[in-house]
Design a protein around this motif. Structure first.
Motif, PDB file in Angstrom:
ATOM      1  N   LEU A  44       2.295  21.008  27.714  1.00  0.00           N
ATOM      2  CA  LEU A  44       3.129  22.180  27.973  1.00  0.00           C
ATOM      3  C   LEU A  44       2.399  23.416  27.476  1.00  0.00           C
ATOM      4  O   LEU A  44       1.932  23.456  26.332  1.00  0.00           O
ATOM      5  N   LEU A  45       2.296  24.411  28.338  1.00  0.00           N
ATOM      6  CA  LEU A  45       1.581  25.648  28.021  1.00  0.00           C
ATOM      7  C   LEU A  45       2.546  26.821  28.019  1.00  0.00           C
ATOM      8  O   LEU A  45       3.327  26.998  28.955  1.00  0.00           O
ATOM      9  N   ARG A  46       2.504  27.614  26.951  1.00  0.00           N
ATOM     10  CA  ARG A  46       3.169  28.912  26.952  1.00  0.00           C
ATOM     11  C   ARG A  46       2.142  29.913  27.483  1.00  0.00           C
ATOM     12  O   ARG A  46       1.310  30.427  26.747  1.00  0.00           O
ATOM     13  N   ALA A  47       2.191  30.130  28.792  1.00  0.00           N
ATOM     14  CA  ALA A  47       1.179  30.970  29.426  1.00  0.00           C
ATOM     15  C   ALA A  47       1.318  32.420  28.977  1.00  0.00           C
ATOM     16  O   ALA A  47       2.427  32.905  28.705  1.00  0.00           O
ATOM     17  N   GLU A  48       0.180  33.097  28.906  1.00  0.00           N
ATOM     18  CA  GLU A  48       0.160  34.501  28.505  1.00  0.00           C
ATOM     19  C   GLU A  48      -0.387  35.406  29.596  1.00  0.00           C
ATOM     20  O   GLU A  48       0.100  36.517  29.781  1.00  0.00           O
ATOM     21  N   ARG A  49      -1.404  34.911  30.312  1.00  0.00           N
ATOM     22  CA  ARG A  49      -1.940  35.748  31.383  1.00  0.00           C
ATOM     23  C   ARG A  49      -2.551  34.880  32.476  1.00  0.00           C
ATOM     24  O   ARG A  49      -2.938  33.730  32.248  1.00  0.00           O
ATOM     25  N   LEU A  50      -2.618  35.461  33.678  1.00  0.00           N
ATOM     26  CA  LEU A  50      -3.079  34.766  34.879  1.00  0.00           C
ATOM     27  C   LEU A  50      -4.088  35.660  35.592  1.00  0.00           C
ATOM     28  O   LEU A  50      -3.870  36.867  35.729  1.00  0.00           O
ATOM     29  N   GLN A  51      -5.165  35.044  36.058  1.00  0.00           N
ATOM     30  CA  GLN A  51      -6.203  35.810  36.751  1.00  0.00           C
ATOM     31  C   GLN A  51      -5.899  35.874  38.247  1.00  0.00           C
ATOM     32  O   GLN A  51      -5.691  34.845  38.894  1.00  0.00           O
ATOM     33  N   VAL A  52      -5.850  37.081  38.774  1.00  0.00           N
ATOM     34  CA  VAL A  52      -5.616  37.304  40.203  1.00  0.00           C
ATOM     35  C   VAL A  52      -6.702  38.237  40.715  1.00  0.00           C
ATOM     36  O   VAL A  52      -6.856  39.357  40.206  1.00  0.00           O
ATOM     37  N   ALA A  53      -7.472  37.758  41.698  1.00  0.00           N
ATOM     38  CA  ALA A  53      -8.538  38.561  42.307  1.00  0.00           C
ATOM     39  C   ALA A  53      -9.499  39.106  41.252  1.00  0.00           C
ATOM     40  O   ALA A  53      -9.915  40.271  41.303  1.00  0.00           O
ATOM     41  N   GLY A  54      -9.835  38.258  40.270  1.00  0.00           N
ATOM     42  CA  GLY A  54     -10.813  38.639  39.259  1.00  0.00           C
ATOM     43  C   GLY A  54     -10.276  39.479  38.128  1.00  0.00           C
ATOM     44  O   GLY A  54     -11.017  39.813  37.197  1.00  0.00           O
TER      45      GLY A  54
END
Length: 725
Positions: free
Chosen positions: A60-70
């Protein structure tokens, strides 16, 4: 009122925090390109220890950020991780570590039960091909808090190093009871604890924190330690127990309640237990807003609230001697009164045996905690603990025996309405706090309403005709047919992991119980593929089933062999269906059009699927399993296909099934199609949809509509669905 005030403040603040995070995460996710081979990069903090092992690890990951188009964008979301490959992923990173992952990010499927649909945030899942795609980028405070748990877990003897008895009765229960690690528990043991309503005694929970605190307090009293020294030592002990237990949410919740109460006494600002409970709710909801909607949170505060409000009134009605025994009974009954309606609503269990066994099981659990703590310390310093391990194993077996006996008085019942459960809670509160003359009537009404909801008549199917429902089980098939008080299940869905036999308990059983199905006249497994058969293991184990029907085709991966074994253990008769067979019961008929047959070169097992026709009151449904075009042509050649009202589209809408001639001969009024959202096979195929559209057959798909039910009634046809669209 103080408790209600602080809990309400915490709820409102938690709900506000969830709303802000959800809006941010959704706006970023929808900006991802919609291409089938997309690779996503996510960063965040691992929120729990890994479960399972290579090649099927889950996290289980508490996501913080996601990469979109670099470019990186904030992505505050909860992501379930599935890591493949042979490399142990815990060597790359573990709980509390900040990580960067590469894989495919998707929205999680709708929850199995409508009880969970109201969660105000979207869950996501990420498939990672190898542990090499998991990279630690840093550590957090949670990493430090996880060190005691990791240390003690690594000092345990390796699995299989001391034999099966040790692993089953010592290592597994010890890791669960004190370290919160449930992955190594024996599956049969877990099933007995669940059925007996005593599963909360097997894993680290708020109850264990309270028991550990009680053990320490008893020791301090014997040592004549009192006052602030006692409270300080007790506070530190609770903190350490929570850390060693993995700081999982139930233990943390109980630790916060006890910690606030003790801290107030240390600072000479003592507060009532109810106020400590309310303040702990506020602190918990502000720190982790999602706990607002956790059933564990509800159970924790219900149990503590029940003990606070009901123990004394119950104790006054019990004999005075022996004091310790009947005080324990009063506490246990108070907690059961507060939590039983919640357990019934969320898990469908009416655990009558738990009321009788809990007064014995809880002290035994406390003894195992004390004994297990000593064993962990001895393992950590390298001293053999053979006699203590044997004693712990015997205690573990005795606790399991109590759970097994309690299971004899446990019942799976249809899901009660939430309003009814809330009314029971209000009446229970009135029985404790209302004016004296109103308390007995409130208690009687609470008990009467609980018994009515638990054992009253369940919802039933149509009295004339029948209903057929495609249950949303992801990329799989499960079809429920109902009429009057009868129910017939065709396939049970499942993932493509042949060891995931618990799928039915978490995904299929909640759907059946939500619909009032607590018994099945028959279960049919059309062919031995996991996406059709895995869910049936839990069905055979948990529900009364009159008969299990299997295809006459070849077995694959010993799936039917294992299903036979599970059915025999549960006392369910097993029969292999032959083509041409017919079964009649309660005005309904099932005709087997195809089963087994020659093994074909293409889709051999799929083309040995059972194909069956179900009829009642002049209405017909054609059930095709995963049969493809060769089987369809064989049925056409033998003249076995007749006009039907509903066609269950074969093989999830694959282009290898649902030929034009087959559909034209069946002339269905509508079609049900089961497939998973964004599945990797591309089901349903565009060719199949064009065939059905050209023949003017409306298609109702589970990937778009979730559960789809068709009522075939003499007066007409009614279609309803849970709904994504």
């Amino acid at each position: 009122m103080v408790l209600l005030f602080w809990t309400s403040v915490g709820f409102c603040e938690g709900r506000r925090g969830i709303g802000v995070s959800e809006t941010t995460a959704q706006s970023v996710f929808v900006s991802l390109p919609s291409v089938p081979d997309r690779v996503d990069r996510v960063e965040g903090v691992l929120a729990d220890f890994w479960s399972g092992s290579a090649p099927r690890a889950r996290g289980l990951l508490r996501a913080e950020r996601l990469q979109v188009a670099g470019r990186w964008h904030p992505f505050p979301a909860e992501v379930f991780l599935f890591v493949s490959g042979t490399l142990p992923v815990e060597r790359r990173a573990d709980r509390g570590d900040r990580v960067s992952l590469v894989g495919r990010l998707k929205r999680e499927d709708l929850p199995a039960s409508s009880r969970d649909v109201a969660l105000p945030w979207t869950r996501y899942r990420m498939s990672v091909k190898s542990a090499l795609e998991v990279r630690r980028t840093g550590r957090t405070a949670l990493s430090l808090f996880s060190i005691p748990n990791l240390f003690f877990h690594r000092t345990l003897p390796a699995s299989r190093s001391r034999g099966e008895w040790f692993d089953r009765n010592v290592r597994g229960p010890l890791a669960a009871l004190l370290l919160g690690r449930t992955a190594e528990l024996d599956r049969g043991m877990v099933a007995r604890y669940r059925r007996g309503g005593l599963y909360h005694l097997l894993v680290v929970s708020g109850l264990h924190v309270a028991l550990a605190a009680g053990l320490v307090l008893g020791g301090l009293r014997r040592a004549r330690v009192a006052g602030k020294r006692r409270d300080a030592f007790l506070l530190v002990s609770v903190f350490l127990f929570v850390l060693v237990g993995g700081a999982n949410p139930p233990a943390v919740r109980a630790g916060i309640v006890i910690g606030i109460f003790l801290a107030a006494r240390l600072f000479e600002r003592p507060i009532p237990a109810a106020q400590a409970l309310g303040l702990s709710a506020l602190a918990l909801f502000v720190a982790d807003p999602r706990q607002v909607y956790s059933i564990g949170t509800v159970l924790t505060f219900a149990a503590v609230g029940g003990i606070t409000l009901l123990t004394e009134p119950i104790r006054r009605r019990l004999p005075a001697r022996p004091e310790a025994l009947f005080s324990g009974v009063a506490t246990s009954v108070a907690a059961q009164c507060a939590t039983a309606p919640v357990v019934f609503w969320r898990f469908n269990y009416v655990a009558g045996g738990a009321w009788l066994t809990a007064p014995l099981a809880i002290p035994l659990s406390a003894a195992l905690i004390a004994l297990g703590g000593a064993i962990l310390v001895l393992f950590a310093i390298g001293i053999p603990a053979g006699p203590l391990c044997s004693l712990f194993g015997l205690g573990s077996r005795l606790l399991e025996l109590l759970a097994d006996r309690a299971a004899g008085l446990a019942f799976l019942r249809p899901t009660p309405p939430l309003a009814g459960v809330a009314t029971i809670g209000a009446l229970t509160l009135a029985a404790a706090k209302a004016p004296a003359r109103l308390r007995p009537p409130a208690a009687i009404l609470a008990v009467a309403l609980f018994l009515w909801l638990a054992f009253g008549p369940a919802p039933k199917g149509p009295l004339r005709g029948f209903s057929i429902e495609a249950l949303d089980v992801g990329q799989g098939d499960s079809i429920l047919v109902r009429w009057a008080r009868h129910a017939f299940l065709v396939d049970g869905g499942g993932p493509f992991d042949v060891d995931a036999e618990d799928f039915g308990r978490t995904r299929l059983l909640p759907k059946l119980l939500d619909r009032g199905v607590t018994r099945l006249d028959a279960v049919l497994a059309t062919h031995p593929h996991p996406d059709h058969a895995l869910g049936l293991f839990s069905v055979a184990e948990e529900l009364p089933v009159d008969r299990l029907w299997l295809s006459a085709g070849d077995d694959e991966s010993d799936l039917f062999g294992r299903l036979r074994s599970a059915a025999r253990t549960a006392g369910v008769p097993v029969e292999v269906l032959a083509a041409g067979g017919s079964f009649e019961w309660s005005g309904a008929r099932l005709t087997v059009l195809h089963s087994g047959g020659p093994r074909r070169k293409v889709d051999s097992v799929n083309n040995q699927s059972v194909v069956a026709l179900f009829e009642r009151d002049g209405k017909r449904a054609l059930l095709t399993g995963d049969a493809g075009a060769p089987t369809e042509q064989a049925l056409l050649d033998r003249g076995r296909i007749v006009q039907v009202d509903v066609l269950k589209v074969g093989h999830h809408g694959s282009r290898t099934a649902t030929s034009r001639l087959f559909v034209a001969r069946a002339r269905p009024r509508l079609a049900l199609l089961s497939c998973g959202r964004e599945n990797r096979f591309g089901h349903p195929a565009a060719e199949t949809l064009r065939t059905l559209a050209a023949l003017h057959v409306p298609v109702f798909r589970t990937d778009r509509l979730s559960d789809v039910r068709v009522d075939l009634l003499p007066a007409g046809t009614l279609v309803s669905w849970r709904g994504l669209e």
